[in-house]
Write an enzyme that holds these catalytic residues in place. Sequence first.
Site: not given
Length: 149
Positions: A29-31
């Site tokens: 995932t991203d942030a």
Amino acid sequence: MSHDLTKDMRMEAASQFSTLDIRVYYEDTDAGGVMYYANYLKFFERGRTEWLRRLGVNQSALAAQEGRIFVVKNVEIQYRKPARLDDLLAIHSTIVRVGPASINFRQFAKRDGELLCGSDIQVCCVDASTLRPAPLTTELRTLLQKAKN
């Protein structure tokens, strides 16, 4: 390829397909906790590989004994909704076409039955040393045709 990836996979009951359950981890995932778009391709790769394994196709042995490996030639992908951290995805894979030296897969990522992403992926068989197109072995082609039907 001319089909509509926006349609849900209604053909599952009528044709052979494979499902691989896979969890979205933090590293995917991203942030914001949304799965990075390219990871769908990694999950689809795992889905195809595990299906081939269940069919009895050992890709390492195919490379060592027959001098054949698979490479992705073409990808058509459509993202509909994001997957998120901790989601459990079902990766559905089916064979659409088996050619002399290629296999066309249709794959979907679903969360609780909801379509998140769909893709058509063409995989080509190549000679392991030259990376030039090479025909599927007769045994492998027959096996894949049976899995398709």
